[in-house]
Design a protein around this motif. Structure first.
Motif, PDB file in Angstrom:
ATOM      1  N   ILE A 114      42.508  39.853  38.568  1.00 42.43           N
ATOM      2  CA  ILE A 114      42.110  38.787  37.651  1.00 42.43           C
ATOM      3  C   ILE A 114      42.387  37.460  38.340  1.00 42.43           C
ATOM      4  O   ILE A 114      43.517  37.203  38.757  1.00 42.43           O
ATOM      5  CB  ILE A 114      42.906  38.861  36.330  1.00 42.43           C
ATOM      6  CG1 ILE A 114      42.727  40.230  35.665  1.00 42.43           C
ATOM      7  CG2 ILE A 114      42.490  37.720  35.388  1.00 42.43           C
ATOM      8  CD1 ILE A 114      43.699  40.486  34.525  1.00 42.43           C
ATOM      9  N   LEU A 122      42.981  33.556  38.324  1.00 42.51           N
ATOM     10  CA  LEU A 122      43.444  32.518  37.408  1.00 42.51           C
ATOM     11  C   LEU A 122      43.392  31.183  38.142  1.00 42.51           C
ATOM     12  O   LEU A 122      44.019  31.016  39.183  1.00 42.51           O
ATOM     13  CB  LEU A 122      44.886  32.782  36.965  1.00 42.51           C
ATOM     14  CG  LEU A 122      45.132  34.001  36.086  1.00 42.51           C
ATOM     15  CD1 LEU A 122      45.387  35.217  36.932  1.00 42.51           C
ATOM     16  CD2 LEU A 122      46.319  33.750  35.189  1.00 42.51           C
ATOM     17  N   ASP A 163      43.714  28.517  33.068  1.00 47.73           N
ATOM     18  CA  ASP A 163      44.252  29.883  33.003  1.00 47.73           C
ATOM     19  C   ASP A 163      45.712  29.910  33.435  1.00 47.73           C
ATOM     20  O   ASP A 163      46.520  30.657  32.889  1.00 47.73           O
ATOM     21  CB  ASP A 163      43.459  30.834  33.901  1.00 47.73           C
ATOM     22  CG  ASP A 163      42.039  31.073  33.413  1.00 47.73           C
ATOM     23  OD1 ASP A 163      41.759  30.838  32.219  1.00 47.73           O
ATOM     24  OD2 ASP A 163      41.211  31.505  34.238  1.00 47.73           O
ATOM     25  N   LEU A 206      48.956  31.177  31.305  1.00 48.17           N
ATOM     26  CA  LEU A 206      49.961  32.101  31.824  1.00 48.17           C
ATOM     27  C   LEU A 206      51.351  31.486  31.681  1.00 48.17           C
ATOM     28  O   LEU A 206      52.296  32.179  31.281  1.00 48.17           O
ATOM     29  CB  LEU A 206      49.676  32.456  33.286  1.00 48.17           C
ATOM     30  CG  LEU A 206      50.755  33.294  33.970  1.00 48.17           C
ATOM     31  CD1 LEU A 206      51.013  34.605  33.232  1.00 48.17           C
ATOM     32  CD2 LEU A 206      50.359  33.553  35.432  1.00 48.17           C
ATOM     33  N   ALA A 227      45.979  37.995  39.741  1.00 45.83           N
ATOM     34  CA  ALA A 227      46.795  39.002  39.082  1.00 45.83           C
ATOM     35  C   ALA A 227      46.378  40.374  39.603  1.00 45.83           C
ATOM     36  O   ALA A 227      45.189  40.685  39.683  1.00 45.83           O
ATOM     37  CB  ALA A 227      46.608  38.941  37.572  1.00 45.83           C
ATOM     38  N   HIS A 265      46.712  38.458  29.871  1.00 40.04           N
ATOM     39  CA  HIS A 265      45.807  38.992  30.890  1.00 40.04           C
ATOM     40  C   HIS A 265      44.775  39.966  30.322  1.00 40.04           C
ATOM     41  O   HIS A 265      43.920  40.458  31.055  1.00 40.04           O
ATOM     42  CB  HIS A 265      46.605  39.713  31.990  1.00 40.04           C
ATOM     43  CG  HIS A 265      47.349  38.781  32.880  1.00 40.04           C
ATOM     44  ND1 HIS A 265      48.570  38.252  32.547  1.00 40.04           N
ATOM     45  CD2 HIS A 265      47.040  38.268  34.095  1.00 40.04           C
ATOM     46  CE1 HIS A 265      49.000  37.466  33.517  1.00 40.04           C
ATOM     47  NE2 HIS A 265      48.078  37.447  34.469  1.00 40.04           N
ATOM     48  N   LEU A 284      50.797  45.173  35.009  1.00 40.82           N
ATOM     49  CA  LEU A 284      50.692  44.021  35.894  1.00 40.82           C
ATOM     50  C   LEU A 284      51.706  44.203  37.016  1.00 40.82           C
ATOM     51  O   LEU A 284      52.880  44.466  36.758  1.00 40.82           O
ATOM     52  CB  LEU A 284      50.967  42.738  35.102  1.00 40.82           C
ATOM     53  CG  LEU A 284      50.890  41.436  35.872  1.00 40.82           C
ATOM     54  CD1 LEU A 284      49.489  41.189  36.399  1.00 40.82           C
ATOM     55  CD2 LEU A 284      51.331  40.285  34.960  1.00 40.82           C
ATOM     56  N   TRP A 328      51.402  38.617  40.953  1.00 46.55           N
ATOM     57  CA  TRP A 328      50.289  37.726  41.283  1.00 46.55           C
ATOM     58  C   TRP A 328      50.359  37.350  42.750  1.00 46.55           C
ATOM     59  O   TRP A 328      51.436  37.112  43.287  1.00 46.55           O
ATOM     60  CB  TRP A 328      50.368  36.425  40.483  1.00 46.55           C
ATOM     61  CG  TRP A 328      50.401  36.625  39.011  1.00 46.55           C
ATOM     62  CD1 TRP A 328      49.338  36.641  38.151  1.00 46.55           C
ATOM     63  CD2 TRP A 328      51.567  36.815  38.198  1.00 46.55           C
ATOM     64  NE1 TRP A 328      49.775  36.839  36.865  1.00 46.55           N
ATOM     65  CE2 TRP A 328      51.139  36.955  36.870  1.00 46.55           C
ATOM     66  CE3 TRP A 328      52.941  36.900  38.467  1.00 46.55           C
ATOM     67  CZ2 TRP A 328      52.017  37.153  35.806  1.00 46.55           C
ATOM     68  CZ3 TRP A 328      53.823  37.102  37.419  1.00 46.55           C
ATOM     69  CH2 TRP A 328      53.350  37.226  36.105  1.00 46.55           C
TER      70      TRP A 328
END
Length: 180
Positions: free
Chosen positions: A49, A51, A55, A59, A83, A138, A146, A149
């Protein structure tokens, strides 16, 4: 283009990066290449994902909700966060831990490719990675995890001296113990 060995030897984590970041168009071929990691039964048990902009603030709010400390500025340390999500698939042959290892492999190879392309990268985690608030931010399903990142940005001017030494391969590569 260098060799995989050269890329691995040159890799380092960049804890501080500038405000430039690769575009989505620049990321797509790197993600395609990272997706070539060993993947038993070709399950593709991962997703990424990206970001950017607001975004990252969302987060930060989710991390703040998870920690009770108010919005976190940590996601603002890089212009792009990727992510890394372990997204296991039903399989009688491939256990979930192996599928999570595939997602980790994708993250590592992607970090190597980004580093080789000249970007500063650091894989960040934290106690809040598995927090429900962060999972919701997310859009994770109940089965997904997760893994952290990749913080990505431009490399600040500095030399590559002073980063951690490599491992001692003689110490790390062992042999099977004698039967007995």
């Amino acid at each position: 283009m260098g060799s995989a060995l050269e890329a691995a030897r040159a890799r380092r984590s960049w804890s501080k990066v500038t405000d430039t970041a690769p575009t989505r168009e620049q990321l797509l071929p790197l993600v395609a290449a990272a997706g070539r990691v060993a993947d038993h039964s070709n399950l593709t048990p991962w997703r990424l994902i990206e970001l950017r902009g607001e975004d990252r603030m969302a987060l930060g709010a989710a991390i703040g909700a998870a920690t009770g400390d108010g919005p976190s500025a940590k996601p603002l340390r890089a212009p792009l966060l990727i992510a890394v999500v372990s997204s296991p698939r039903p399989s009688d042959k491939v256990p979930e831990w192996e599928q999570e290892a595939v997602a980790s492999g994708v993250a590592h190879v992607l970090s190597l490719l980004l580093d080789e392309a000249g970007w500063g990268v650091m894989w960040r985690t934290g106690a809040f990675v598995r927090a429900p608030e962060v999972a919701r931010a997310h859009g994770l399903t109940r089965r997904e995890k997760l893994l952290g990142w990749l913080y990505v940005g431009g490399r600040p001017p500095r030399d590559r001296d002073g980063f951690r030494a490599g491992v001692d391969p003689e110490r790390m590569l062992g042999q099977m113990p004698a039967a007995g």
